[in-house]
Scaffold this active site. Structure first.
Site, short mmCIF file in Angstrom:
data_model
loop_
_atom_site.label_atom_id
_atom_site.label_comp_id
_atom_site.label_asym_id
_atom_site.label_seq_id
_atom_site.Cartn_x
_atom_site.Cartn_y
_atom_site.Cartn_z
CE1 TYR A 157 27.71 35.02 39.68
CE2 TYR A 157 28.42 33.12 40.96
CZ TYR A 157 27.89 33.65 39.80
OH TYR A 157 27.56 32.81 38.76
CB ALA A 205 39.77 30.08 30.91
P1 NAD Z 1 29.73 34.86 30.45
O1 NAD Z 1 30.41 35.91 31.23
O2 NAD Z 1 30.52 34.14 29.41
O3 NAD Z 1 28.43 35.45 29.75
C1 NAD Z 1 27.66 36.47 30.31
C2 NAD Z 1 27.30 37.43 29.18
O4 NAD Z 1 26.44 38.43 29.72
C3 NAD Z 1 28.53 38.15 28.60
O5 NAD Z 1 28.57 38.05 27.20
C4 NAD Z 1 28.35 39.58 29.05
O6 NAD Z 1 28.86 40.54 28.13
C5 NAD Z 1 26.83 39.68 29.20
N1 NAD Z 1 26.45 40.71 30.16
C6 NAD Z 1 26.91 40.87 31.41
N2 NAD Z 1 26.32 41.93 31.99
C7 NAD Z 1 25.47 42.44 31.06
C8 NAD Z 1 24.57 43.54 31.06
N3 NAD Z 1 24.44 44.32 32.15
N4 NAD Z 1 23.87 43.80 29.95
C9 NAD Z 1 23.99 43.01 28.85
N5 NAD Z 1 24.82 41.95 28.79
C10 NAD Z 1 25.55 41.67 29.88
O7 NAD Z 1 29.11 33.83 31.51
P2 NAD Z 1 28.52 32.38 31.27
O8 NAD Z 1 29.51 31.39 31.77
O9 NAD Z 1 27.98 32.23 29.92
O10 NAD Z 1 27.34 32.39 32.36
C11 NAD Z 1 26.02 32.76 32.00
C12 NAD Z 1 25.15 32.77 33.25
O11 NAD Z 1 25.19 31.50 33.90
C13 NAD Z 1 25.55 33.78 34.32
O12 NAD Z 1 24.39 34.30 34.90
C14 NAD Z 1 26.32 32.99 35.32
O13 NAD Z 1 26.25 33.56 36.61
C15 NAD Z 1 25.60 31.66 35.25
N6 NAD Z 1 26.49 30.56 35.61
C16 NAD Z 1 27.41 30.07 34.73
C17 NAD Z 1 28.22 29.01 35.14
C18 NAD Z 1 29.21 28.35 34.23
O14 NAD Z 1 29.71 27.31 34.59
N7 NAD Z 1 29.54 28.91 33.07
C19 NAD Z 1 28.10 28.48 36.40
C20 NAD Z 1 27.17 29.03 37.27
C21 NAD Z 1 26.36 30.06 36.87
C1 UGA Z 2 32.58 29.33 39.64
C2 UGA Z 2 32.18 30.77 39.53
O1 UGA Z 2 31.94 31.30 40.78
C3 UGA Z 2 30.93 31.04 38.81
O2 UGA Z 2 31.25 31.44 37.49
C4 UGA Z 2 29.95 29.94 38.70
O3 UGA Z 2 28.73 30.48 39.12
C5 UGA Z 2 30.29 28.74 39.55
O4 UGA Z 2 31.64 28.39 39.35
C6 UGA Z 2 29.46 27.55 39.16
O5 UGA Z 2 29.83 26.80 38.28
O6 UGA Z 2 28.41 27.37 39.72
P1 UGA Z 2 34.29 28.26 41.23
O7 UGA Z 2 34.01 26.84 40.87
O8 UGA Z 2 34.83 28.46 42.59
O9 UGA Z 2 33.02 29.12 40.98
O10 UGA Z 2 35.31 28.98 40.22
P2 UGA Z 2 36.59 28.49 39.41
O11 UGA Z 2 37.37 29.68 39.09
O12 UGA Z 2 36.21 27.65 38.26
O13 UGA Z 2 37.43 27.69 40.49
C7 UGA Z 2 37.22 26.33 40.81
C8 UGA Z 2 38.26 25.93 41.84
O14 UGA Z 2 39.55 25.95 41.22
C9 UGA Z 2 38.35 26.83 43.07
O15 UGA Z 2 38.64 26.04 44.18
C10 UGA Z 2 39.55 27.71 42.76
O16 UGA Z 2 40.20 28.18 43.94
C11 UGA Z 2 40.44 26.75 42.00
N1 UGA Z 2 41.40 27.38 41.05
C12 UGA Z 2 40.97 28.29 40.14
C13 UGA Z 2 42.72 27.00 41.09
O17 UGA Z 2 43.14 26.16 41.91
N2 UGA Z 2 43.59 27.57 40.22
C14 UGA Z 2 43.21 28.49 39.30
O18 UGA Z 2 44.08 28.98 38.53
C15 UGA Z 2 41.86 28.87 39.26
#
Ligand code: NAD
Ligand code: UGA
Length: 348
Positions: A157, A205
């Site tokens: 990723y 979650a």
């Molecule tokens: P999310 O999974 O809740 O939302 C992504 C949405 O994109 C989903 O509704 C999914 O159905 C849609 N999608 C995926 N592939 C698709 C495709 N091929 N065509 C059309 N729709 C598609 O994720 P999020 O947490 O809302 O994250 C949004 C963006 O931000 C992502 O690019 C993610 O990598 C980035 N991001 C999020 C976080 C975070 O903390 N939530 C952290 C780092 C990066």
């Molecule tokens: C996440 C995801 O890779 C991406 O969605 C996103 O791009 C990125 O965060 C971001 O915010 O930039 P990460 O933080 O590692 O990465 O993912 P989480 O699943 O939220 O885990 C956070 C930490 O909690 C990790 O160390 C993981 O090992 C730990 N964890 C996770 C637990 O200890 N228990 C769990 O049940 C789940």
């Protein structure tokens, strides 16, 4: 020119509008502006209440389709949130993760370069890679990157996101801004496994599910990794700061995080147990004790981790006047409260 919020002639395309961040952005655009929205996703469950809004047009379509890419790029502002972005999927579906995080956004970037659209692309704090426990502030301009070996499929990723950043930054004629989110949290984040999704959701979650089901929270490798959790409502405010300061945001990469909210995952677990006990009116000691699990046993072979992700936020403060505000316990209580209510029928 800054985008005028009261201009009904502006349409913003939100790709991934049905996701966690997309659903909050859609609500905010409709509430705070007079703009129209062209929303694309393959999943609309979070935005049912918006499907008949007269200022919106929704397209149930995959970004992998070149015809869809062409349609999106016709709009003057394109926010791309679509991606596969849950850690358990990086382990099992590396090729799909790479297509989703490189091939599709690269095609969209090329189409925006031709059309002149402003592409606001969501990357990730994961591009900072395999950070260590003593890593300091991560800075957009000077911090380098180290990833794990190819056998550690966790990095599929991050490397795909980083390649997309490099592609976007090198693309002639493209108006672009890249956003690196640092662990956004809030209502509607991810899913409850077995109810509205499969696999392991991100940590908020995962812990919320365990608490609602009366199961122990799982601390991967002891919960020593640290993260800076950021309210999704701060993240939306960041987007509006970006819209206002468009000229300052062009050709820039921004960390979006809250350095004041840094915690270890073990500390996060302790806070979430305390808040959950308070919300349910039960003694904290009545909740199961967290359990330490091995990372590869939990996620699968090839799991690896970033040990510390502390963002520098100087750049967004200087160029956009933005700084995240919401304290960790506030966003955790709000998120847990939402999770308990949303999944009240599905606790078992
Ligand atoms: P999310 O999974 O809740 O939302 C992504 C949405 O994109 C989903 O509704 C999914 O159905 C849609 N999608 C995926 N592939 C698709 C495709 N091929 N065509 C059309 N729709 C598609 O994720 P999020 O947490 O809302 O994250 C949004 C963006 O931000 C992502 O690019 C993610 O990598 C980035 N991001 C999020 C976080 C975070 O903390 N939530 C952290 C780092 C990066
Ligand atoms: C996440 C995801 O890779 C991406 O969605 C996103 O791009 C990125 O965060 C971001 O915010 O930039 P990460 O933080 O590692 O990465 O993912 P989480 O699943 O939220 O885990 C956070 C930490 O909690 C990790 O160390 C993981 O090992 C730990 N964890 C996770 C637990 O200890 N228990 C769990 O049940 C789940």
């Amino acid at each position: 020119m800054p985008l005028q919020f009261n201009d009904p002639a502006i349409t913003v395309a939100i790709v991934g509008c049905g996701g966690f961040i997309g659903s909050h952005l859609l609500d905010a655009v409709l509430c705070r502006t007079k703009w129209r929205v062209f929303g694309v996703d393959v999943d609309f469950y979070r935005i049912q209440h918006r499907l008949h809004d007269e200022r919106c047009e929704f397209l149930n379509a995959d970004l992998a389709d070149p015809g869809v890419v062409e349609r999106i790029a016709k709009f003057p502002v394109v926010v791309n949130l679509a991606a596969i972005c849950t850690p358990s999927r990086y382990m099992a579906e590396a090729p799909a993760v790479i297509r989703s995080n490189y091939d599709h956004p690269a095609a969209l970037a090329e189409a925006c370069a031709k059309s002149g659209a402003w592409l606001i692309h969501f990357s990730t704090s994961e591009v900072y890679g395999r950070t260590l426990e003593d890593s300091g502030e991560l800075d957009e301009e000077s911090t380098g990157f180290v990833f794990g070996p190819v056998a550690s499929s966790r990095w599929s990723y991050a490397t795909a996101k980083l390649l997309t950043e490099r592609f976007i930054a090198g693309l002639e004629g493209l108006n672009w801004t890249i956003v690196r989110p640092f662990n956004f949290v809030g209502p509607y984040m991810d899913f409850m496994p077995g109810v509205d999704g499969e696999g392991i959701p991100r940590v908020l979650a995962s812990f919320s599910t365990a608490l609602v089901r009366g199961e122990p929270l799982k601390l991967v490798n002891g919960g020593k990794a640290r993260r800076t959790f950021t309210s999704v409502f701060d993240a939306i405010d960041f987007m509006f700061a970006l819209f206002v300061a468009r000229e300052n945001a062009l050709s820039q990469i921004f960390n979006v995080g809250n350095p004041d909210n840094e915690v270890s995952i073990a500390d996060l677990a302790a806070r979430m147990r305390r808040i959950y006990a308070h919300l349910k009116g039960v003694p904290e000691e009545s909740l199961p004790v967290p359990e330490v699990v091995d990372g590869e046993a939990y996620y699968g072979r090839g799991y690896d981790d970033s040990m510390r992700r502390l963002p520098s936020v100087e750049k967004s403060s200087r160029l956009l006047g933005f700084r995240a505000q919401v304290p960790l316990d506030v966003v955790l209580e709000e998120s847990l409260n939402w999770f308990i209510g949303h999944y009240s029928d599905a606790a078992d």
